[in-house]
Design a protein around this motif. Sequence first.
Motif, short mmCIF file in Angstrom:
data_model
loop_
_atom_site.label_atom_id
_atom_site.label_comp_id
_atom_site.label_asym_id
_atom_site.label_seq_id
_atom_site.Cartn_x
_atom_site.Cartn_y
_atom_site.Cartn_z
N VAL A 1 0.85 -1.29 0.08
CA VAL A 1 0.12 -0.15 0.06
C VAL A 1 0.73 1.35 -0.01
O VAL A 1 2.07 1.28 0.63
N ILE A 2 0.46 2.07 -0.88
CA ILE A 2 1.29 3.65 -0.80
C ILE A 2 0.42 4.66 0.25
O ILE A 2 -0.67 4.78 -0.20
N PHE A 3 1.17 5.00 1.21
CA PHE A 3 0.56 5.85 2.07
C PHE A 3 0.72 7.30 1.79
O PHE A 3 1.98 7.58 1.75
N TYR B 1 -1.87 0.63 -8.34
CA TYR B 1 -1.41 0.75 -6.98
C TYR B 1 -2.61 0.94 -5.86
O TYR B 1 -3.59 1.56 -6.43
N ARG B 2 -2.25 0.39 -4.99
CA ARG B 2 -3.27 0.64 -3.83
C ARG B 2 -2.76 2.05 -2.97
O ARG B 2 -1.63 1.93 -2.45
N VAL B 3 -3.75 2.81 -2.57
CA VAL B 3 -3.49 3.97 -2.03
C VAL B 3 -4.23 4.20 -0.82
O VAL B 3 -5.42 3.81 -0.86
N PHE B 4 -3.42 4.75 0.30
CA PHE B 4 -4.53 5.14 1.52
C PHE B 4 -4.06 6.43 1.89
O PHE B 4 -2.81 6.77 1.94
N ALA B 5 -5.10 7.26 2.16
CA ALA B 5 -4.83 8.49 2.99
C ALA B 5 -5.84 8.76 4.07
O ALA B 5 -6.81 7.94 3.90
N ASP B 6 -5.38 9.24 5.05
CA ASP B 6 -6.66 9.33 6.28
C ASP B 6 -7.99 10.09 5.71
O ASP B 6 -9.02 9.98 6.36
N ARG C 1 1.96 -3.55 -7.74
CA ARG C 1 0.65 -3.06 -8.15
C ARG C 1 -0.02 -4.16 -8.72
O ARG C 1 0.82 -5.21 -9.50
N SER C 2 -1.18 -3.95 -9.10
CA SER C 2 -2.10 -5.02 -9.59
C SER C 2 -2.50 -4.87 -10.91
O SER C 2 -2.60 -3.63 -11.33
N ASP C 3 -3.02 -5.91 -11.65
CA ASP C 3 -3.49 -5.69 -12.94
C ASP C 3 -4.84 -5.34 -12.90
O ASP C 3 -5.22 -4.87 -13.77
N GLU C 4 -5.38 -5.48 -11.76
CA GLU C 4 -6.86 -5.19 -11.59
C GLU C 4 -6.78 -3.55 -11.23
O GLU C 4 -6.45 -3.40 -10.16
N ARG C 5 -7.41 -2.57 -12.12
CA ARG C 5 -7.19 -1.39 -11.72
C ARG C 5 -8.54 -1.12 -10.98
O ARG C 5 -9.45 -0.81 -11.82
N VAL C 6 -8.66 -0.79 -9.63
CA VAL C 6 -9.92 -0.46 -9.07
C VAL C 6 -9.71 0.78 -8.34
O VAL C 6 -8.68 1.05 -7.53
#
Length: 640
Positions: free
Chosen positions: A190-192, A216-221, A324-329
Amino acid sequence: MDYDFSKLSHTDFESLARDLIGRAIGVRLEAFTEGPDGGIDGRYVTESGAIILQVKHYQRSPFSALKTTMTKERPSIDRLQSERYILATSVPLTPGNKTSLATIIGPTLISSGDIFGADDLAALLREFPEVERAHSRLWSGSTTMLETVVTDAVKKALGKPGLPPVLARLLPTPPSASAKPDEAPAQHDVIFLLKASPTDDEFTLWLAPKLEAEGYRVFADILTLQPGDRWRREINAALQYRAAKVLLVCTNTTLEDPHVQDDLEIALDVAKERGDNRFIVPLRLESFRKVKGLGDAVPVDFVRGWGEGLALLLDALKRQRVPRSDERVIDPNWEIFRRRGAIPLVNEPERLTSNWLRVVEAPDDIHYYESSGVVDQATLKRAVAAFPFPAALHAAGFLSFSNEAEIAEAFGGVGRFRAVLSIPIVEFVEHGSRRLGLLRQPASNIINTMFKEAWFGFCRKRGLLEYRYSGSIGFHASPGLAATGQRIPWGRQGDRRSSMLRNAAKGHIWQFGVTALPTFWPFWHFKLKSRVLFAADNGTPSGLEIDDAKKMHRLRRSVCKGWRNKQWHGRMLAFLELLSGESAFIRLPLSASSAVIMEAAPILFSSPVSTALPDILDADDEEADLSTLGRPETEEEVEA
């Protein structure tokens, strides 16, 4: 569950069919009030046509009754000229029944799969149970469904709020009693984003979905959708457990935020534990003070433009092999949060100016010319290209709006041409020509191209500056029509106003212009697209032409960034005034004796609501406001 559609009235069944088929094909079908409907029980309009739904509710009637009715409906179906026709009925259908109905309905039916019988609708109800719940008359007597609805309502009423799902999914799964603590390895995927709220919300809402679109999987508060620090401890745990990289938004305001400082300390500890000197990636949005612990880490530069910064960041993430994933969500919560900060609507009507110019007059017919003898095709092609009015080659001849006398004079050196066919232009656009072997779309494209050529010829004759963009041509105010800094008056009703079409900003001359796109739906009009062309300011009226497309794009992003709606609106109206002069119309010649004529003033629309936008400056003050010249240059840009 078996469904008895006979319980439903005609109106109820139409509503049910509309909801089910709309879900099945992924569109929202329009609904209409009771009364004569012309065979339209649901509709979805597109630029190329319309999807039409017709519903036939027969309570325990045989297939023969439906077949008889549809035979009578065939003329109405043909008149609709829909892009796609769909039939829904409460009659059970066999494959043979559908084949028979498809023959009756005709070519507007794409396939027999667009005929939905009672069994098809029942299958859709099982696929979309929420539609079943919404139509209570369908299941009002079902004890099972009533128990389900009541149970769900009780669960919802008694449910206790927990962690936001988007955060809970990042935390480690609680170990079972028999499992050892180190049996579940951490997943660093996860990218924070470390940022301040609400200071960096706009940038976060722009960047995060674009990273997710790259896999990429992303998280922010921001995703917790909760104010304050309610989930601070859980966010820190997720940062330690799941972070592959930490993106630190670097502005002085952000770096002074205590919550950002706390998160940064944790990120620095994690980087030390993993031995990853590149674990924290600084994102520079402005010049900022040095950050303790980051040393000489090179930031990704977003100062020159967010688009350029994104390209640099993606390259860095790829080189550092961030998972990163091939599934773009893309997480829908980004859009949900953005809407929370959207400009509120006001329940007051508002008059809006479009960018459409209505076509009020066009020739009645278009003519197809063929030679009475043999004509060299290459010679004919050159003659058509040199003809001062729009013409289109087709088969052994060409299409034109000119009469035979005009054609004889212009093409006399090529051959003797006569009009072998005259077709009403509206019929040609909407249906094509069977005799010429042209279907609707190719015929419509021919008229569209000829209207464009008429616009090109008109603008060139007016002395406008022509520029070829990718896929289209724009025409701009030239120095001969509008001097640098000159205000062009516009407005025929009320107070006259003025706007500039050419001016200097940041060492360049910008020149306003438009691209015109003919369109035949929902009525004939020209759609105008605003354009801005730049030249280096070398002290001459025209400036020095810029060949670098990337530089041109950067100038549009910076110089035009501060232009408000009033500037764009005023410049377009001033441009139209420049074209039309004292006339209320713009005449585009199609031949020596005919033209397409459009209104010089854009079409006005009424919106039932308006927005609570500030309106501090009037039109002339807006034009002189320094912010309309774009954001100030940074020190880095000046040095560059």
